[in-house]
Design a protein around this motif. Structure first.
Motif, PDB file in Angstrom:
ATOM      1  N   LYS A   4     -26.337 -50.992  -7.220  1.00  0.00           N
ATOM      2  CA  LYS A   4     -25.003 -51.532  -7.119  1.00  0.00           C
ATOM      3  C   LYS A   4     -24.310 -51.691  -8.451  1.00  0.00           C
ATOM      4  O   LYS A   4     -24.816 -52.055  -9.324  1.00  0.00           O
ATOM      5  N   LEU A   5     -22.983 -51.643  -8.385  1.00  0.00           N
ATOM      6  CA  LEU A   5     -22.221 -51.726  -9.673  1.00  0.00           C
ATOM      7  C   LEU A   5     -22.153 -53.342  -9.872  1.00  0.00           C
ATOM      8  O   LEU A   5     -21.784 -53.924  -9.204  1.00  0.00           O
ATOM      9  N   ILE A   6     -22.230 -53.584 -11.268  1.00  0.00           N
ATOM     10  CA  ILE A   6     -21.791 -54.939 -11.597  1.00  0.00           C
ATOM     11  C   ILE A   6     -20.396 -55.197 -11.870  1.00  0.00           C
ATOM     12  O   ILE A   6     -19.681 -54.183 -12.306  1.00  0.00           O
ATOM     13  N   ASN A   7     -20.147 -56.280 -11.310  1.00  0.00           N
ATOM     14  CA  ASN A   7     -18.769 -56.742 -11.410  1.00  0.00           C
ATOM     15  C   ASN A   7     -18.436 -57.385 -12.873  1.00  0.00           C
ATOM     16  O   ASN A   7     -18.294 -58.676 -12.887  1.00  0.00           O
ATOM     17  N   PHE A   8     -18.264 -56.753 -13.810  1.00  0.00           N
ATOM     18  CA  PHE A   8     -18.319 -57.207 -15.260  1.00  0.00           C
ATOM     19  C   PHE A   8     -16.751 -57.940 -15.664  1.00  0.00           C
ATOM     20  O   PHE A   8     -15.772 -57.072 -14.991  1.00  0.00           O
TER      21      PHE A   8
ATOM     22  N   LEU B 207     -22.701 -63.039  -5.329  1.00  0.00           N
ATOM     23  CA  LEU B 207     -21.944 -64.215  -4.738  1.00  0.00           C
ATOM     24  C   LEU B 207     -20.979 -63.392  -3.850  1.00  0.00           C
ATOM     25  O   LEU B 207     -20.349 -62.480  -4.196  1.00  0.00           O
ATOM     26  N   PRO B 208     -20.660 -64.340  -2.709  1.00  0.00           N
ATOM     27  CA  PRO B 208     -19.654 -63.610  -1.885  1.00  0.00           C
ATOM     28  C   PRO B 208     -18.161 -63.585  -2.415  1.00  0.00           C
ATOM     29  O   PRO B 208     -17.873 -64.485  -3.125  1.00  0.00           O
ATOM     30  N   GLY B 209     -17.656 -62.610  -2.363  1.00  0.00           N
ATOM     31  CA  GLY B 209     -16.321 -62.247  -3.107  1.00  0.00           C
ATOM     32  C   GLY B 209     -16.289 -61.748  -4.182  1.00  0.00           C
ATOM     33  O   GLY B 209     -15.350 -61.092  -4.821  1.00  0.00           O
ATOM     34  N   GLY B 210     -17.607 -61.723  -4.718  1.00  0.00           N
ATOM     35  CA  GLY B 210     -17.621 -61.008  -6.244  1.00  0.00           C
ATOM     36  C   GLY B 210     -18.229 -59.716  -6.243  1.00  0.00           C
ATOM     37  O   GLY B 210     -18.299 -58.875  -7.413  1.00  0.00           O
TER      38      GLY B 210
ATOM     39  N   GLN C 151      -8.197 -51.701  -8.283  1.00  0.00           N
ATOM     40  CA  GLN C 151      -7.847 -53.034  -8.135  1.00  0.00           C
ATOM     41  C   GLN C 151      -8.229 -53.549  -6.563  1.00  0.00           C
ATOM     42  O   GLN C 151      -8.686 -54.658  -6.536  1.00  0.00           O
ATOM     43  N   SER C 152      -8.482 -52.657  -5.740  1.00  0.00           N
ATOM     44  CA  SER C 152      -9.150 -53.089  -4.418  1.00  0.00           C
ATOM     45  C   SER C 152     -10.603 -53.140  -4.392  1.00  0.00           C
ATOM     46  O   SER C 152     -10.976 -54.064  -3.675  1.00  0.00           O
ATOM     47  N   PHE C 153     -11.138 -52.244  -4.968  1.00  0.00           N
ATOM     48  CA  PHE C 153     -12.645 -52.169  -4.750  1.00  0.00           C
ATOM     49  C   PHE C 153     -13.506 -52.484  -6.042  1.00  0.00           C
ATOM     50  O   PHE C 153     -14.775 -52.363  -6.000  1.00  0.00           O
ATOM     51  N   GLY C 154     -12.715 -52.469  -7.381  1.00  0.00           N
ATOM     52  CA  GLY C 154     -13.482 -52.762  -8.515  1.00  0.00           C
ATOM     53  C   GLY C 154     -14.162 -51.471  -8.959  1.00  0.00           C
ATOM     54  O   GLY C 154     -15.196 -51.544  -9.545  1.00  0.00           O
TER      55      GLY C 154
END
Length: 354
Positions: free
Chosen positions: A203-207, A277-280, A334-337
């Motif tokens: 999974k992609l890391i949300n940096f 985490l939820p939302g991240g 912006q919608s999905f990162g």
């Protein structure tokens, strides 16, 4: 032309060239994104000065000194503690006072994942079986190690050596999948089991940006602050956070390339926890969604071009397609990162106009 371009994009998405192009563009978008501070995760780093002054520039790190740092974190009111340090050489005496130090706070320990695919092994020179297994943690190995709340820092460097993905779980030969370190930090130490296959699910890391996205304290500064009045109250910066303890000293050799530059392993784990985490999390739609968007966008532009006077159609479409390629990718990010390229289908629109 639109359908051909959309179909070509769909089938090329998993090729090396297309992934390389998407990764490069994703890095640009991440670099342009304003850093977002996290109010959930805090990092305590053992710096070069700490390594010299607290540990005498000696590895593995002295267990008693590590336990003193963990005690200070536990007293701060941290919600959950993660320790990204090598504890494979700890003895039973080192672990004896652990419960008193952690004060009942859940502590998750990093565990190494060892792979042995060598052509020779313990069977007298014949090709050995894959002897992949979990390494020691707190000096414990094997089945007994499951009693220790732990996880593997499981990351998947891309072809260019940059870390953009992680595994929520790790597949074990002949055994059930195990939590990765970040996923275990979020799930906690209860009986919950990881779900899924545990392989090929990167999974992609949300940096969120550079390490400044998280609060930081050096281990030395933490120990000094822990002796001050009010540290055990609710106003210290660690209170209510997931707190990670890790090495940021050169001898740890724990720096990796990320889209946000070189980063200590403990900071990468901090970004990964936010991603769990939820939302991240980075929610990537499936290929069918992007195929449908490609077709819809292309057909809308073709219809719009048909309505324009012929002499203005081509220059207008060149300008519109250029802007649309940028805006569509920006909206998707912006919608999905997640970066999605709409260039092929828009190229099909221009080919149609020509």
């Amino acid at each position: 032309m639109v359908l051909l371009a959309a179909a070509a994009t769909h089938f090329m998405e998993h090729t090396w060239f297309f992934r390389h192009m998407e990764n490069s563009n994703l890095d640009v978008w991440l670099g342009a994104k304003a850093p977002a501070a996290s109010d959930r995760v805090f990092v305590v780093s053992i710096t070069d000065d700490d390594y010299k002054e607290l540990f005498g520039s000696t590895s593995p790190l002295k267990p008693q000194q590590v336990l003193e740092i963990i005690k200070a974190i536990a007293e701060s009111g941290a919600t959950r503690i993660g320790v990204d340090l090598d504890t494979s050489e700890w003895s039973a005496d080192d672990v004896a006072g652990l419960a008193a130090v952690t004060q009942g706070k859940p502590v998750i320990w990093a565990r190494e994942y060892l792979e042995d695919d060598s052509p020779t092994g313990k069977n007298g020179g014949h090709k050995a079986e894959n002897n992949s297994h979990m390494g020691k943690v707190l000096g414990v190995e094997g089945v007994d190690g499951d009693a220790v709340c732990s996880g593997v820092p499981a990351y998947l460097p891309d072809e260019d050596g940059v870390i953009r993905h992680y595994e929520p779980m790790v597949a074990m030969p002949g055994d059930a999948p195990k939590f990765s370190f970040a996923a275990r930090m979020v799930a906690g130490c209860g009986p919950k089991k990881p779900e899924g296959r545990g392989a090929g699910e990167g999974k992609l890391i949300n940096f969120l940006g550079d390490p400044k996205a998280f609060g930081h304290l050096s281990a030395g500064a933490l120990l000094k602050l822990a002796k001050t009045e009010g540290w055990k109250g609710t106003k210290n910066p660690l209170n209510g956070h997931f707190v990670l303890l890790g090495g940021a000293f050169r001898a740890a050799r724990d720096k990796f390339y990320t889209p946000s530059g070189r980063m200590d392993g403990v900071d990468i784990i901090a970004h990964t926890i936010v991603s769990e985490l939820p939302g991240g999390e980075v929610k990537s739609p499936d290929d069918t969604f992007f195929f449908a968007v490609d077709v819809a966008l292309g057909l809308c532009l073709v219809a719009g071009g048909w309505l324009l006077p012929r002499k203005w159609a081509l220059p207008a479409m060149i300008a519109i397609v250029t802007v649309a390629a940028f805006l569509a990718s920006w909206v998707a990010f912006q919608s999905f990162g997640y970066f999605a390229s709409f260039v092929p289908v828009l190229g099909g629109v221009l080919t149609h106009e020509l």
